[in-house]
Design a protein around this motif. Structure first.
Motif, PDB file in Angstrom:
ATOM      1  N   ILE A 266     -38.338 -25.232  11.880  1.00 36.58           N
ATOM      2  CA  ILE A 266     -38.271 -24.722  10.511  1.00 36.58           C
ATOM      3  C   ILE A 266     -39.640 -24.328   9.947  1.00 36.58           C
ATOM      4  O   ILE A 266     -39.706 -23.642   8.918  1.00 36.58           O
ATOM      5  N   TYR A 267     -40.722 -24.763  10.608  1.00 35.60           N
ATOM      6  CA  TYR A 267     -42.063 -24.466  10.076  1.00 35.60           C
ATOM      7  C   TYR A 267     -43.052 -24.589  11.217  1.00 35.60           C
ATOM      8  O   TYR A 267     -42.997 -25.539  11.998  1.00 35.60           O
ATOM      9  N   SER A 268     -43.982 -23.637  11.301  1.00 37.31           N
ATOM     10  CA  SER A 268     -45.040 -23.757  12.312  1.00 37.31           C
ATOM     11  C   SER A 268     -46.209 -22.852  11.950  1.00 37.31           C
ATOM     12  O   SER A 268     -46.052 -21.842  11.257  1.00 37.31           O
ATOM     13  N   PHE A 269     -47.394 -23.236  12.417  1.00 41.43           N
ATOM     14  CA  PHE A 269     -48.559 -22.371  12.305  1.00 41.43           C
ATOM     15  C   PHE A 269     -49.465 -22.597  13.496  1.00 41.43           C
ATOM     16  O   PHE A 269     -49.429 -23.642  14.152  1.00 41.43           O
ATOM     17  N   GLN A 296     -57.472 -37.589   0.260  1.00 37.46           N
ATOM     18  CA  GLN A 296     -56.709 -37.450   1.502  1.00 37.46           C
ATOM     19  C   GLN A 296     -56.226 -36.003   1.629  1.00 37.46           C
ATOM     20  O   GLN A 296     -55.592 -35.485   0.712  1.00 37.46           O
ATOM     21  N   ARG A 297     -56.539 -35.363   2.740  1.00 36.61           N
ATOM     22  CA  ARG A 297     -56.090 -33.990   2.953  1.00 36.61           C
ATOM     23  C   ARG A 297     -54.902 -33.997   3.902  1.00 36.61           C
ATOM     24  O   ARG A 297     -55.042 -34.272   5.085  1.00 36.61           O
ATOM     25  N   LEU A 298     -53.728 -33.703   3.347  1.00 31.38           N
ATOM     26  CA  LEU A 298     -52.490 -33.653   4.112  1.00 31.38           C
ATOM     27  C   LEU A 298     -51.997 -32.221   4.189  1.00 31.38           C
ATOM     28  O   LEU A 298     -52.123 -31.451   3.235  1.00 31.38           O
ATOM     29  N   TYR A 299     -51.436 -31.870   5.335  1.00 32.11           N
ATOM     30  CA  TYR A 299     -50.798 -30.570   5.482  1.00 32.11           C
ATOM     31  C   TYR A 299     -49.445 -30.610   4.787  1.00 32.11           C
ATOM     32  O   TYR A 299     -48.582 -31.424   5.124  1.00 32.11           O
ATOM     33  N   ARG A 300     -49.261 -29.749   3.796  1.00 33.57           N
ATOM     34  CA  ARG A 300     -47.955 -29.592   3.160  1.00 33.57           C
ATOM     35  C   ARG A 300     -47.154 -28.642   4.049  1.00 33.57           C
ATOM     36  O   ARG A 300     -47.466 -27.446   4.117  1.00 33.57           O
ATOM     37  N   THR A 301     -46.147 -29.147   4.739  1.00 32.13           N
ATOM     38  CA  THR A 301     -45.448 -28.317   5.719  1.00 32.13           C
ATOM     39  C   THR A 301     -44.167 -27.709   5.146  1.00 32.13           C
ATOM     40  O   THR A 301     -43.131 -27.647   5.800  1.00 32.13           O
ATOM     41  N   TRP A 302     -44.290 -27.270   3.928  1.00 29.25           N
ATOM     42  CA  TRP A 302     -43.284 -26.416   3.301  1.00 29.25           C
ATOM     43  C   TRP A 302     -44.032 -25.480   2.369  1.00 29.25           C
ATOM     44  O   TRP A 302     -45.128 -25.786   1.902  1.00 29.25           O
ATOM     45  N   LEU A 303     -43.465 -24.308   2.162  1.00 31.52           N
ATOM     46  CA  LEU A 303     -44.187 -23.235   1.504  1.00 31.52           C
ATOM     47  C   LEU A 303     -43.951 -23.240   0.002  1.00 31.52           C
ATOM     48  O   LEU A 303     -42.815 -23.151  -0.466  1.00 31.52           O
ATOM     49  N   GLU A 304     -45.048 -23.337  -0.744  1.00 34.21           N
ATOM     50  CA  GLU A 304     -44.965 -23.214  -2.197  1.00 34.21           C
ATOM     51  C   GLU A 304     -44.928 -21.740  -2.586  1.00 34.21           C
ATOM     52  O   GLU A 304     -45.500 -20.890  -1.901  1.00 34.21           O
ATOM     53  N   PRO A 305     -44.300 -21.426  -3.719  1.00 33.56           N
ATOM     54  CA  PRO A 305     -44.346 -20.041  -4.212  1.00 33.56           C
ATOM     55  C   PRO A 305     -45.798 -19.621  -4.457  1.00 33.56           C
ATOM     56  O   PRO A 305     -46.603 -20.398  -4.956  1.00 33.56           O
ATOM     57  N   GLY A 306     -46.134 -18.403  -4.083  1.00 28.71           N
ATOM     58  CA  GLY A 306     -47.479 -17.905  -4.307  1.00 28.71           C
ATOM     59  C   GLY A 306     -48.430 -18.117  -3.153  1.00 28.71           C
ATOM     60  O   GLY A 306     -49.549 -17.599  -3.162  1.00 28.71           O
ATOM     61  N   ASN A 307     -48.022 -18.880  -2.149  1.00 27.97           N
ATOM     62  CA  ASN A 307     -48.867 -19.077  -0.968  1.00 27.97           C
ATOM     63  C   ASN A 307     -48.802 -17.821  -0.100  1.00 27.97           C
ATOM     64  O   ASN A 307     -47.778 -17.508   0.492  1.00 27.97           O
ATOM     65  N   LYS A 308     -49.932 -17.091  -0.017  1.00 23.93           N
ATOM     66  CA  LYS A 308     -49.957 -15.820   0.696  1.00 23.93           C
ATOM     67  C   LYS A 308     -50.652 -15.912   2.051  1.00 23.93           C
ATOM     68  O   LYS A 308     -51.032 -14.886   2.626  1.00 23.93           O
ATOM     69  N   LEU A 309     -50.819 -17.110   2.570  1.00 20.64           N
ATOM     70  CA  LEU A 309     -51.424 -17.255   3.891  1.00 20.64           C
ATOM     71  C   LEU A 309     -50.579 -16.571   4.958  1.00 20.64           C
ATOM     72  O   LEU A 309     -49.345 -16.674   4.940  1.00 20.64           O
ATOM     73  N   SER A 310     -51.244 -15.901   5.897  1.00 23.57           N
ATOM     74  CA  SER A 310     -50.525 -15.200   6.966  1.00 23.57           C
ATOM     75  C   SER A 310     -50.634 -15.933   8.302  1.00 23.57           C
ATOM     76  O   SER A 310     -50.453 -15.344   9.355  1.00 23.57           O
ATOM     77  N   ASP A 313     -46.234 -18.992  11.744  1.00 22.63           N
ATOM     78  CA  ASP A 313     -45.426 -18.382  12.795  1.00 22.63           C
ATOM     79  C   ASP A 313     -43.940 -18.464  12.464  1.00 22.63           C
ATOM     80  O   ASP A 313     -43.173 -17.564  12.767  1.00 22.63           O
ATOM     81  N   THR A 314     -43.533 -19.589  11.864  1.00 23.48           N
ATOM     82  CA  THR A 314     -42.133 -19.818  11.525  1.00 23.48           C
ATOM     83  C   THR A 314     -42.043 -20.429  10.135  1.00 23.48           C
ATOM     84  O   THR A 314     -42.729 -21.414   9.839  1.00 23.48           O
ATOM     85  N   ILE A 315     -41.208 -19.841   9.292  1.00 26.92           N
ATOM     86  CA  ILE A 315     -40.907 -20.419   7.983  1.00 26.92           C
ATOM     87  C   ILE A 315     -39.413 -20.190   7.719  1.00 26.92           C
ATOM     88  O   ILE A 315     -38.989 -19.102   7.361  1.00 26.92           O
ATOM     89  N   GLU A 316     -38.606 -21.199   7.961  1.00 24.34           N
ATOM     90  CA  GLU A 316     -37.174 -21.114   7.697  1.00 24.34           C
ATOM     91  C   GLU A 316     -36.881 -21.792   6.363  1.00 24.34           C
ATOM     92  O   GLU A 316     -37.148 -22.978   6.184  1.00 24.34           O
TER      93      GLU A 316
END
Length: 356
Positions: A266-269, A296-310, A313-316
């Motif tokens: 469901i999510y990958s980069f 603490q720096r944690l990877y948020r592994t779901w996409l917030e609105p407005g995140n324009k990072l390219s 690889d996968t965002i379901e």
């Protein structure tokens, strides 16, 4: 090794789907800018305050004044002298459309020093950011161009080194270019976060994000307290994870991440590259609130609105899981470094059945 072969394959077809129309780059094009045993204090795309780390940091044996060499043929295109940032820095443009950057230098080669000193006198300023016309300061691969230092925003002597696609200002992962870094150490997973995303969502009966500590069991991680996590509504996941390199205690950034629910990705980069202009979106890529409150720096592994990072690889469904079916689900993270060292974290969630 499989991961490296996969990466070189991507290079051969033009650097991943994000840059598939660009000319391929020979993985052996760039040389090592130092002539000492290579150890890193920082790697590509590390999570830094308000930005991704744009290159790699070579350790310089705790010293300044070590020779720094041009990584490939080209010409000095920019010289920067500043009390902050990269401090004393050189930008070298190469015929293949790339730029290498050398930061935190103590001094430049004599011909470069002479050139920039004249500019400083003319402009009557020490701090300077000077574009250099092509042909003025040519350099050859392996030619000494500077000495290492601790200038600018540096916490200790080291060389900051970048490789960029010049025109696109696309930051490339230098570890994809056969830098002689020894690494057989797998990444570390420190903790899991589970977030209620919708107003009606909950995690372990609470409507606030919950943190779960992890422990290593063999080559994979599991929750420190074995449990099935009860969830309801729309749920997002996050993970605190770092990479370690052989011979170094420095906490580095991971290369790739995959998140699956019931074996469905469901999510990958993958951090082959990122656009310089997108670096500020790191504050959406991580749990920004937790970074500010707890450091603490944690990877948020779901996409917030407005995140324009390219980089994704996968965002379901934005990486968000809808827990409404009353079923037990297995969630799995897979974390890999650029040399193929991998680890994982698996755990179960119990969705509460919600009437349609």
């Amino acid at each position: 090794m499989k991961q490296i072969l996969k990466t070189i394959f991507f290079l051969a077809i033009g650097f991943t789907a994000h840059a598939q129309h660009l000319e391929p780059i020979d993985p052996n094009y760039f040389g090592v800018p130092v002539k000492i045993p290579v150890f890193l204090s920082g790697n590509f795309a590390e999570l830094r305050p308000n930005h991704f780390h744009a290159g790699i940091d070579f350790k310089t044996q705790g010293r300044t004044g070590l020779p720094i060499y041009s990584s490939a043929d080209g010409f000095i295109a920019r010289i920067s002298i500043s009390p902050t940032g990269y401090g004393n820095a050189l930008y070298v443009n190469h015929p293949n459309g790339t730029t290498t950057v050398y930061g935190h230098l103590s001094s430049f080669a004599p011909q470069i020093e002479d050139y920039i000193r004249q500019i400083q006198y003319e402009k009557k300023t020490f701090a300077i950011d000077q574009t250099v016309p092509e042909g003025i300061l040519p350099v050859k691969k392996g030619e000494q161009i500077a000495k290492s230092g601790n200038a600018g925003s540096s916490a200790g002597p080291h060389l900051h080194f970048e490789i960029r696609r010049t025109k696109e200002q696309l930051m490339l992962n230098p570890l994809l270019f056969n830098m002689p870094v020894k690494d057989k150490t797998m990444p570390v997973i420190q903790a899991l976060m589970v977030y209620p995303v919708s107003d009606d969502a909950s995690v372990s009966g609470k409507q606030t994000a919950q943190r779960f500590e992890t422990i290593l069991a063999g080559k994979a991680y599991q929750l420190k307290v074995k449990q099935t996590i009860p969830v309801s509504g729309k749920i997002g996941f996050g993970i605190q994870t770092i990479d370690l390199l052989d011979g170094s205690a420095n906490k580095c950034g991971i290369y790739s991440l995959k998140l699956s629910v019931d074996d469905e990705l469901i999510y990958s980069f993958t951090m082959d590259e990122f656009k310089l202009e997108e670096s500020r979106y790191i504050n959406s890529h991580i749990d920004y609130e937790r970074a500010v409150r707890y450091g603490q720096r944690l990877y948020r592994t779901w996409l917030e609105p407005g995140n324009k990072l390219s980089i994704y690889d996968t965002i379901e469904k934005r990486g968000i899981f809808k827990a409404v079916d009353g079923q037990l689900h297995q969630v799995k993270y897979e974390i890999t470094d650029v040399y193929g060292n991998a680890t994982s974290l698996s755990f179960n969630i119990q969705a509460r059945e919600t009437p349609p």
